[in-house]
Design an enzyme around this catalytic site. Sequence first.
Site, PDB file in Angstrom:
ATOM      1  N   GLY A 126     -36.419 -20.541 115.547  1.00 29.03           N
ATOM      2  CA  GLY A 126     -37.196 -21.052 116.678  1.00 29.03           C
ATOM      3  C   GLY A 126     -38.570 -21.547 116.274  1.00 29.03           C
ATOM      4  O   GLY A 126     -39.417 -21.799 117.122  1.00 29.03           O
ATOM      5  N   ASP A 176     -33.009 -33.477 109.883  1.00 28.23           N
ATOM      6  CA  ASP A 176     -32.992 -32.082 109.435  1.00 28.23           C
ATOM      7  C   ASP A 176     -31.848 -31.827 108.446  1.00 28.23           C
ATOM      8  O   ASP A 176     -32.017 -31.181 107.419  1.00 28.23           O
ATOM      9  CB  ASP A 176     -32.838 -31.131 110.628  1.00 28.23           C
ATOM     10  CG  ASP A 176     -33.891 -31.377 111.689  1.00 28.23           C
ATOM     11  OD1 ASP A 176     -34.891 -32.052 111.396  1.00 28.23           O
ATOM     12  OD2 ASP A 176     -33.709 -30.896 112.826  1.00 28.23           O
TER      13      ASP A 176
HETATM   14  C1  GLA Z   1     -35.656 -32.172 115.731  1.00 23.13           C
HETATM   15  C2  GLA Z   1     -34.380 -32.973 115.503  1.00 23.13           C
HETATM   16  C3  GLA Z   1     -34.601 -34.090 114.486  1.00 23.13           C
HETATM   17  C4  GLA Z   1     -35.826 -34.939 114.857  1.00 23.13           C
HETATM   18  C5  GLA Z   1     -37.015 -34.045 115.197  1.00 23.13           C
HETATM   19  C6  GLA Z   1     -38.181 -34.839 115.731  1.00 23.13           C
HETATM   20  O1  GLA Z   1     -36.016 -31.487 114.565  1.00 23.13           O
HETATM   21  O2  GLA Z   1     -33.346 -32.133 115.061  1.00 23.13           O
HETATM   22  O3  GLA Z   1     -33.453 -34.891 114.385  1.00 23.13           O
HETATM   23  O4  GLA Z   1     -35.539 -35.819 115.897  1.00 23.13           O
HETATM   24  O5  GLA Z   1     -36.710 -33.041 116.138  1.00 23.13           O
HETATM   25  O6  GLA Z   1     -38.663 -35.719 114.773  1.00 23.13           O
END
Ligand code: GLA
Length: 390
Positions: A126, A176
């Site tokens: 989180g 990510d």
């Molecule tokens: C989260 C999402 C990513 C990206 C970020 C904002 O981490 O999983 O794909 O969009 O927010 O940049």
Amino acid sequence: MNTTTAMSLQDAVYEKYQELFDHTPLLVRSPGRVNLIGEHTDYNNGLVLPAAIDKNIVLAIGKRDDHAVHLHSLDQNQTYSTALDELVRSPLLWPDYILGVAQQLTKRGYTLQGFNIVFGGDIPQGAGLSSSAALECATGFALNELFNLGITRLDLALTAQAAENEFVGVKCGLMDQFASVFGQKQRLIKLDCADFSHEYIPFNNPELRIVLFDTQVKHSLASSAYNERREQCEYGVSLIQKHHFEVKSLRDATLEQLDRYVRPVDEVVYNRCSYVVSEIKRLQDGCDDLKRDDFESFGKRMFETHDGLQHLYEVSCEELDILVDLVRNNDAVLGARMMGGGFGGCTINLVKASEVDRVVKEVGEAYTEKTHKKTQAYVANISEGTARLN
Ligand code: GLA
């Protein structure tokens, strides 16, 4: 992760696996990530600048002779069992990141048999450091190794993202998962989400550290607001497309087009879109700064990103704004901003190495004074992506 922590986490996962399943598992790890600049740009076909960090999910996996799936989370101390032909969402949240990946692989035509998994991690949950993406990537990588599926790293990242989009229901971009799988030591990944091309930018200045301040809050509207932002961006594109067919995403749009076709229709959507278009440009300029070792200029852009996320994209929150404001006029902090999806989680700060302890102490005290909450500080070291451990 320092070696001791890595070893003890790995040992704990391995021992639990042996205790539950009584055979030797295959072990993998997959890291969390930071993102230096380029926020909410990935699902707009834009660019991002993430890096894998030294905090990981460690996962042990082994084959079964049947079609059962047995999962154990060390951190939650919970077990969950199901079968390959019953891959539906669980009442607990954590199994979904694993089941979603198995479902996506099956959907893509790969044949799996039953498996056991035990996992644990030291990525704060989180906190916006993508512990869920790390679990998805660890799962995909482990299943690929276990069943010799021959999947490329790019397809593993895309499969993990699809699991999050379709099974978990968050319409995230690729950042990510890509960062977790493709991370390299002391290098940032400049990823172009339009075609997945990427280049590595060295980030190894001994005089600087990446410090994360965790607000220790996660506001409940985070995932619904995330999906709403994505829809607003798509709506903005559709307004431009009526006049410029070639504009397929905000990556192709200009501020002039937004002024002309979006602003008169919807001011809020205009704000969202203008933030994204400016942020994509800011990232490109920021990468030029890094190549010239101009960290002062890069740091200023981080503050500008925060301002855009706070006032135009509106995904910040009071605690994040306080953490950024606390370092705005601090000479030891070159740049700071909220990081990730928003509504809680961490700020990312570029701090002079010699001043880290002082900054951590001062910010910690001032944050508690203003919010009556505690922040947790992490120094993030840029590390290798998903790998086998045995
Ligand atoms: C989260 C999402 C990513 C990206 C970020 C904002 O981490 O999983 O794909 O969009 O927010 O940049």
